[in-house]
Design a protein around this motif. Structure first.
Motif, PDB file in Angstrom:
ATOM      1  N   VAL A 256       0.852  -1.188   0.000  1.00 25.63           N
ATOM      2  CA  VAL A 256       0.000   0.000   0.000  1.00 25.63           C
ATOM      3  C   VAL A 256       0.887   1.236   0.000  1.00 25.63           C
ATOM      4  N   VAL A 257       0.806   2.007  -1.095  1.00 24.19           N
ATOM      5  CA  VAL A 257       1.519   3.285  -1.171  1.00 24.19           C
ATOM      6  C   VAL A 257       0.547   4.456  -1.190  1.00 24.19           C
ATOM      7  N   ALA A 258      -0.725   4.175  -1.490  1.00 23.29           N
ATOM      8  CA  ALA A 258      -1.753   5.217  -1.496  1.00 23.29           C
ATOM      9  C   ALA A 258      -2.175   5.565  -0.075  1.00 23.29           C
ATOM     10  N   VAL A 259      -2.674   6.785   0.105  1.00 23.09           N
ATOM     11  CA  VAL A 259      -3.171   7.230   1.404  1.00 23.09           C
ATOM     12  C   VAL A 259      -4.636   6.828   1.540  1.00 23.09           C
ATOM     13  N   HIS A 260      -4.938   6.103   2.600  1.00 21.35           N
ATOM     14  CA  HIS A 260      -6.326   5.769   2.936  1.00 21.35           C
ATOM     15  C   HIS A 260      -6.774   6.703   4.045  1.00 21.35           C
ATOM     16  N   LYS A 261      -7.803   7.493   3.791  1.00 24.84           N
ATOM     17  CA  LYS A 261      -8.249   8.502   4.752  1.00 24.84           C
ATOM     18  C   LYS A 261      -9.156   7.935   5.833  1.00 24.84           C
ATOM     19  N   LYS A 262      -9.603   6.689   5.650  1.00 19.91           N
ATOM     20  CA  LYS A 262     -10.431   6.034   6.650  1.00 19.91           C
ATOM     21  C   LYS A 262      -9.919   4.610   6.867  1.00 19.91           C
ATOM     22  N   PRO A 263     -10.160   4.031   8.044  1.00 19.36           N
ATOM     23  CA  PRO A 263      -9.741   2.651   8.291  1.00 19.36           C
ATOM     24  C   PRO A 263     -10.407   1.681   7.317  1.00 19.36           C
ATOM     25  N   VAL A 264      -9.681   0.617   6.980  1.00 20.53           N
ATOM     26  CA  VAL A 264     -10.179  -0.407   6.069  1.00 20.53           C
ATOM     27  C   VAL A 264     -10.189  -1.742   6.806  1.00 20.53           C
TER      28      VAL A 264
END
Length: 339
Positions: A256-264
């Motif tokens: 994962v290199v993308a920013v996740h703004k919420k928990p997954v």
């Protein structure tokens, strides 16, 4: 000189600031191009970063020309075209909460050391391509974190700049087959242009079924898995994580290199039973200038990543465009000779 600065929540302004003084160990860069990152829009939204909230200079994807050089600096000369490491000075990170940013007429590089804080590039490299050096280093670090082998089959989710840079990174390491997944046909076309072996439109196709078609079936505790070895999330959507883990065979890697703004949420029984490796990637501990030689050698391919070049006089338009989902691939701000 003029500089683009966050002045409050939701507001960035071009303001007049003093031109920096060049000390004996410093070099002064006249900016020629600076890429706009998604994080720039985030900094604007929240009103800047501590300790300079309300006065955060923007711009951390710089390329420019040396116009002044300190007496103690070696290996550099006035007129050199350079790419810059914005993270070289931990106490003053350029464009990420430090007291200077590259969306400005000039940028001072303190304690300038070639190969550490900046690197020289040939004069024939277009400025907009040179400005890709920093985001391409982010992509290269993500690729390196995956420890790919030439025989690996890879899928990259997201055909934005980092996803496309990752295609080029995997290609440079000789990876045998790379698939790119995105929702936007134009981005998928660009992925093929720069060297992806296949693309999947996730709005139209069953991603897992297509991966099985392309990479064959994968060994796992339960059927229906793909033969893909590496899944790279450069999109930051929860559906990417769900799809990757649903498709992952025994021993696959999800990076994962993308920013996740919420928990997954993650179903860990699947992760355990198939011994899936999940890893994160951020920044470029060692890659900031490792990527430069490939950028220089293959600049015409990298140039395809740039979708918009906007002059600094219209920097507000550039920041707005880069923050609008789907409106642009890579926006680069350019600076004229009269800066």
């Amino acid at each position: 000189m003029l500089a683009s600065i966050v002045t409050g929540p939701g507001t960035a302004e071009v303001v007049e600031t003093p031109r920096p003084h060049t000390g004996p160990a410093d070099v002064l860069i006249r900016m020629r191009a600076c890429g706009v990152c998604g994080s720039d829009g985030f900094y604007i939204d929240i009103g800047g970063l501590p300790p300079r909230q309300g006065h955060t200079p923007l711009g951390h994807e710089p390329a420019g020309e040396i116009v002044e050089i300190g007496a103690d600096v070696t290996g550099l000369r006035v007129g050199d075209h350079v790419v810059i490491n914005p993270m070289a000075q931990p106490s003053n990170i350029i464009g990420n909460g430090g007291d200077s940013g590259a969306l400005a007429d000039y940028l001072l590089i303190e304690n300038a050391v070639r190969g550490v804080s900046l690197e020289v590039i040939p004069d024939h490299i277009p400025w907009e391509v040179a400005a890709l050096n920093e985001p391409m280093a982010v992509a290269r670090h993500a690729v390196n974190r995956c420890h790919p082998k030439p025989t690996d089959k890879v899928v990259i989710f997201g055909a934005g700049p980092i996803g496309l840079g990752s295609v080029l990174g995997f290609k440079s390491l000789g990876v045998s087959h790379i698939v790119v997944v995105d929702l936007i046909p134009a981005r998928l076309h660009k992925a093929l242009q720069i060297g992806a072996d296949a693309v999947i439109n996730s709005a139209e196709d069953d991603v897992i079924a297509r991966l099985i078609d392309l990479h064959g079936p994968g060994e796992a505790m339960f059927p229906g898995k793909a033969g893909t070895d590496i899944y790279l999330d450069a999109a930051g959507a929860p559906a990417v994580i769900d799809t990757a883990l649903a498709a992952a065979k025994k021993g696959a890697t999800l990076a994962v290199v993308a920013v996740h703004k919420k928990p997954v949420p993650i179903e860990f029984v699947n992760v355990m039973s198939n011994e899936i490796t999940i890893l994160g990637s951020i920044g470029y501990p060692d890659e900031i200038f490792d990527v430069t030689s490939d950028l220089v050698e293959n600049w015409e391919i990298y140039q395809l990543i740039v979708s918009h070049m906007i002059p600094f006089s219209n920097v507000a338009e550039a920041l707005s465009l880069a923050s609008t989902p789907g409106a642009a691939d890579k926006v680069v701000v350019t600076f004229g000779d009269d800066a």
